[in-house]
Design an enzyme around this catalytic site. Structure first.
Site, PDB file in Angstrom:
ATOM      1  N   HIS A   1      -5.131  -5.385  -8.070  1.00  0.00           N
ATOM      2  CA  HIS A   1      -5.949  -4.248  -7.631  1.00  0.00           C
ATOM      3  C   HIS A   1      -7.391  -4.719  -7.451  1.00  0.00           C
ATOM      4  O   HIS A   1      -7.931  -5.393  -8.335  1.00  0.00           O
ATOM      5  CB  HIS A   1      -5.887  -3.118  -8.665  1.00  0.00           C
ATOM      6  CG  HIS A   1      -6.672  -1.915  -8.241  1.00  0.00           C
ATOM      7  ND1 HIS A   1      -6.230  -1.047  -7.263  1.00  0.00           N
ATOM      8  CD2 HIS A   1      -7.883  -1.468  -8.625  1.00  0.00           C
ATOM      9  CE1 HIS A   1      -7.149  -0.109  -7.076  1.00  0.00           C
ATOM     10  NE2 HIS A   1      -8.167  -0.340  -7.895  1.00  0.00           N
TER      11      HIS A   1
ATOM     12  N   GLU B   1      -9.253 -12.711  -6.338  1.00  0.00           N
ATOM     13  CA  GLU B   1      -7.840 -12.287  -6.380  1.00  0.00           C
ATOM     14  C   GLU B   1      -6.937 -13.496  -6.205  1.00  0.00           C
ATOM     15  O   GLU B   1      -5.898 -13.627  -6.871  1.00  0.00           O
ATOM     16  CB  GLU B   1      -7.548 -11.264  -5.269  1.00  0.00           C
ATOM     17  CG  GLU B   1      -8.269  -9.945  -5.439  1.00  0.00           C
ATOM     18  CD  GLU B   1      -7.858  -8.915  -4.394  1.00  0.00           C
ATOM     19  OE1 GLU B   1      -6.676  -8.891  -3.988  1.00  0.00           O
ATOM     20  OE2 GLU B   1      -8.717  -8.130  -3.963  1.00  0.00           O
TER      21      GLU B   1
ATOM     22  N   ASN C   1       1.003  -6.157 -10.149  1.00  0.00           N
ATOM     23  CA  ASN C   1       0.194  -5.704  -9.008  1.00  0.00           C
ATOM     24  C   ASN C   1      -1.195  -6.315  -9.112  1.00  0.00           C
ATOM     25  O   ASN C   1      -1.682  -6.599 -10.206  1.00  0.00           O
ATOM     26  CB  ASN C   1       0.074  -4.175  -9.034  1.00  0.00           C
ATOM     27  CG  ASN C   1      -0.715  -3.622  -7.859  1.00  0.00           C
ATOM     28  OD1 ASN C   1      -0.512  -4.021  -6.716  1.00  0.00           O
ATOM     29  ND2 ASN C   1      -1.629  -2.694  -8.134  1.00  0.00           N
TER      30      ASN C   1
ATOM     31  N   THR D   1       3.164   0.461 -14.090  1.00  0.00           N
ATOM     32  CA  THR D   1       3.836   1.560 -14.795  1.00  0.00           C
ATOM     33  C   THR D   1       3.716   2.801 -13.914  1.00  0.00           C
ATOM     34  O   THR D   1       3.129   2.737 -12.824  1.00  0.00           O
ATOM     35  CB  THR D   1       3.180   1.840 -16.166  1.00  0.00           C
ATOM     36  OG1 THR D   1       1.820   2.229 -15.934  1.00  0.00           O
ATOM     37  CG2 THR D   1       3.228   0.615 -17.066  1.00  0.00           C
TER      38      THR D   1
ATOM     39  N   GLU E   1       1.882   5.281 -14.096  1.00  0.00           N
ATOM     40  CA  GLU E   1       0.510   5.737 -13.840  1.00  0.00           C
ATOM     41  C   GLU E   1      -0.115   4.810 -12.783  1.00  0.00           C
ATOM     42  O   GLU E   1      -0.224   3.596 -13.022  1.00  0.00           O
ATOM     43  CB  GLU E   1      -0.290   5.651 -15.146  1.00  0.00           C
ATOM     44  CG  GLU E   1      -1.647   6.293 -15.038  1.00  0.00           C
ATOM     45  CD  GLU E   1      -2.496   5.964 -16.280  1.00  0.00           C
ATOM     46  OE1 GLU E   1      -3.724   6.058 -16.173  1.00  0.00           O
ATOM     47  OE2 GLU E   1      -1.909   5.600 -17.320  1.00  0.00           O
TER      48      GLU E   1
ATOM     49  N   MET F   1       0.818  -1.214   0.000  1.00  0.00           N
ATOM     50  CA  MET F   1       0.000   0.000   0.000  1.00  0.00           C
ATOM     51  C   MET F   1       0.859   1.276   0.000  1.00  0.00           C
ATOM     52  O   MET F   1       0.695   2.147   0.852  1.00  0.00           O
ATOM     53  CB  MET F   1      -0.937  -0.007   1.212  1.00  0.00           C
ATOM     54  CG  MET F   1      -1.796  -1.262   1.313  1.00  0.00           C
ATOM     55  SD  MET F   1      -2.754  -1.598  -0.178  1.00  0.00           S
ATOM     56  CE  MET F   1      -4.034  -0.382   0.011  1.00  0.00           C
TER      57      MET F   1
HETATM   58  C1  GRF Z   1      -6.168  -6.859  -1.670  1.00  0.00           C
HETATM   59  O1  GRF Z   1      -7.533  -6.596  -1.851  1.00  0.00           O
HETATM   60  C2  GRF Z   1      -5.341  -6.195  -2.741  1.00  0.00           C
HETATM   61  O2  GRF Z   1      -5.949  -6.213  -3.986  1.00  0.00           O
HETATM   62  C3  GRF Z   1      -5.285  -4.797  -2.194  1.00  0.00           C
HETATM   63  O3  GRF Z   1      -5.069  -4.971  -0.827  1.00  0.00           O
HETATM   64  C4  GRF Z   1      -5.638  -6.193  -0.413  1.00  0.00           C
HETATM   65  C5  GRF Z   1      -4.549  -6.984   0.228  1.00  0.00           C
HETATM   66  O4  GRF Z   1      -5.040  -8.145   0.818  1.00  0.00           O
HETATM   67  N1  GRF Z   1      -4.373  -3.972  -2.889  1.00  0.00           N
HETATM   68  P1  GRF Z   1      -4.047  -9.229   1.362  1.00  0.00           P
HETATM   69  O5  GRF Z   1      -2.998  -8.533   2.209  1.00  0.00           O
HETATM   70  O6  GRF Z   1      -3.442  -9.938   0.185  1.00  0.00           O
HETATM   71  O7  GRF Z   1      -4.910 -10.135   2.193  1.00  0.00           O
END
Ligand code: GRF
Length: 219
Positions: free
Chosen positions: A108, A173, A106, A140, A142, A89
């Site tokens: 998102h 994810e 990454n 990138t 951006e 983050m």
């Molecule tokens: C995930 O939703 C990721 O996409 C976002 O932060 C969260 C991280 O979750 N950027 P974790 O630490 O992998 O449980």
């Protein structure tokens, strides 16, 4: 393939990658997990899997550029072919991003280009969208704007809280990130200028929809 994974929090995405390696599905060697937060739970997950961990705390540096330089030195000591941002983050400086251009992925929690930045689930609910999801993309300069590799969609249901939606998205994810990393590790996935190539073929701008991947090649 040597990789370094950067985290800031719970590390559930990290866990899905560790699980993939342990199951023999992911041909990567996780050389280190690095966090900018000493208390990130993901560090415990890495340690439990016997993976080397490090903390580079952004609060110890006077500027973003100083922090990024220290982070880059910590990463490069492990000579990774890929840097994986798994819930990291921090906004990254241009010099840092350019150093890893084409070899940093990454995840998102939104269907980019919708909802870049923070609080994606709250914003999706506020906007009343019917569909939400997650995106894996190359990084990138951006923010959340790099070429997209894979997306997974989830429905937004009446009465969903941001946490309900976050849980539904996280589940996806954990499927798409290991898949994209596997393609990269197998040498099938490349970034070329503003495009992503899979097996030398350019992907659509939104990346591949995970639902379109035949089940046997996704596992
Ligand atoms: C995930 O939703 C990721 O996409 C976002 O932060 C969260 C991280 O979750 N950027 P974790 O630490 O992998 O449980």
């Amino acid at each position: 393939m040597p990789v370094v994974i950067l985290i800031s929090g719970s590390g559930s995405n990290l866990q899905s990658i560790i699980d993939g390696v342990q199951a023999g599905d992911l041909p990567i060697d996780i050389r280190a997990v690095i966090s900018n937060q000493a208390e990130a739970h993901g560090l415990q997950r890495a340690k439990a899997a016997g993976i080397h961990t490090e903390v580079v705390n952004h609060r110890d540096y006077p500027s973003r550029e100083d922090f990024d330089r220290a982070l880059q030195a910590a990463i490069d000591a492990h000579e990774p072919a890929l840097v994986i941002l798994a819930g990291f983050m921090r906004i990254l400086s241009h010099a840092f991003v350019e150093h890893y251009l084409g070899r940093m992925l990454n995840i998102h929690p939104a269907l980019l280009p919708h909802f870049p930045g923070l609080n994606t689930h709250e914003r999706a609910l506020q906007d009343g969208v019917q569909e939400h999801g997650a995106t894996v993309h190359f990084v990138t300069t951006e923010v959340d704007g790099g070429p997209r590799v894979l997306q997974a969609r989830v429905p937004v249901r009446a009465g969903d809280s941001p946490d309900d939606l976050a849980a539904r998205v996280l589940e996806q994810e954990h499927r798409i990130f290991p898949q994209a990393i596997r393609w990269f590790a197998e040498g099938r996935l490349k970034m070329q200028y503003d495009k992503v190539l899979l097996d030398d073929k350019p992907l659509p701008t939104s990346g591949i929809d995970f639902a379109d991947i035949p089940a046997d090649s996704a596992d």
